[in-house]
Design an enzyme around this catalytic site. Structure first.
Site, PDB file in Angstrom:
ATOM      1  CG  ASP A   8       0.331   0.594   2.588  1.00  9.83           C
ATOM      2  OD1 ASP A   8       1.017  -0.178   2.159  1.00  9.83           O
ATOM      3  OD2 ASP A   8      -0.884   0.413   3.809  1.00  9.83           O
ATOM      4  CG  HIS A  25      -3.207   1.747  -7.556  1.00  8.11           C
ATOM      5  ND1 HIS A  25      -2.857   1.701  -6.266  1.00  8.11           N
ATOM      6  CD2 HIS A  25      -4.036   1.941  -7.979  1.00  8.11           C
ATOM      7  CE1 HIS A  25      -3.747   1.754  -5.506  1.00  8.11           C
ATOM      8  NE2 HIS A  25      -4.518   2.680  -6.335  1.00  8.11           N
ATOM      9  CG  LEU A 119       9.129 -16.908  -6.048  1.00  4.92           C
ATOM     10  CD1 LEU A 119       9.802 -16.407  -4.508  1.00  4.92           C
ATOM     11  CD2 LEU A 119       9.582 -15.311  -6.525  1.00  4.92           C
TER      12      LEU A 119
END
Ligand code: FPP
Length: 265
Positions: A8, A25, A119
């Site tokens: 955020d 964003h 990953l």
């Protein structure tokens, strides 16, 4: 090692720069790409990112559409690369109520990468810890009702086994890129013992970074502007990456220097 990131601060970063929230964003997605790259380099096993919470639906329609658009674009543009890098993509969160094209995309991302052994990138989309727990309780209640499970067999392990993350170890550390220290419905059950690393990613907040980090953590290595990467060591545990969000800006360089100094201490 499992790292969770609450990505955020993008909106606040954009507002501070006089840019549209969408730009913030977009920079968040850039930060995610860098975080994934570094996580691979650091041999981190699991990286979970909070990309859209169940509460995010209450944002303005345009922003919701933008966030969903960014996720779709991320999968369409980056999936081949992730696959080539042996990354396994997992999606957690409620999927049934999503639009068919989005559901299809999420399923494909998981399917295509399911045999990868590097990953594990877990994207929490339409995810809420409370909702996940409520669904787990419903499944458990149904088993008790059907007589296949006795109420006394309900243990923390059994609850964990009914969560979206049933086959994923609990996170070791949670990072919130805006610097706040709230879980905001992210991995509520799983984060019971996670370290909470309050990493203030630039935006002029470089100075209190060290104080912000939990005392049990030691800053070991860092990275670049505009996205800040922090490698932490947890006692004898392996290192951890933190990918800062778009919050990082010009002050990233200052932060880099501050952190570089910390490495040498
Ligand atoms: C809320 O805070 C954060 C989000 C809604 C998540 C944003 C995440 C990304 C853009 C990364 C997307 C990930 C993928 C996989 C595409 P905020 O950023 O709106 O900030 P604010 O608290 O300053 O308003």
């Amino acid at each position: 090692m499992h790292v969770g990131i609450i990505m955020d601060g993008n909106g606040r970063w954009a507002a501070a720069k006089g840019l549209p929230r969408l730009e913030g964003h977009r920079r968040g997605v850039e930060a995610l790409r860098k975080a994934v790259r570094s996580a691979i380099e650091l041999n981190i096993d699991f990286l979970t990112v909070y990309s859209f919470s169940t509460e995010n639906w209450s944002r303005p329609v345009q922003e919701v559409m933008d966030l969903i658009g960014l996720l779709k674009r991320f999968i369409r543009n980056d999936l081949a690369d992730l696959h080539n890098q042996n990354v396994r993509v997992r999606i957690i969160g409620e999927r049934i109520s999503l639009a068919p094209d989005l559901k299809k995309l999420l399923n494909e991302a998981e399917d295509i990468t399911k045999s990868n052994t590097g990953l594990c990138l877990i994207v929490a989309f339409n995810y809420g810890g409370r909702q996940e727990l409520a669904q787990a309780m419903q499944k458990i209640a149904a088993e008790v009702r059907a007589g296949t499970l006795s109420a006394s067999a309900i243990t923390p392990e059994l609850i964990s086994a009914h969560l979206d993350t049933h086959d994923i170890p609990d996170p070791d550390v949670i990072i919130r890129t805006s610097g706040e220290q709230r879980l905001s419905n992210f991995l509520l059950w799983q984060a019971a013992y996670a370290e909470f690393a309050r990493v203030v990613a630039a935006g002029g907040h470089g100075a209190p970074l060290r104080a912000a980090l939990n005392q049990s953590l030691r800053i070991a290595l860092i990275a670049a502007t505009p996205v800040v990467f922090v490698l932490l060591s947890f006692g004898r545990q392996v290192a951890v990456l933190i990918g800062g969000s778009a919050y990082a800006g010009a002050a990233g360089l200052l932060l880099w220097l501050t952190l570089a100094r910390a490495i040498l201490l």
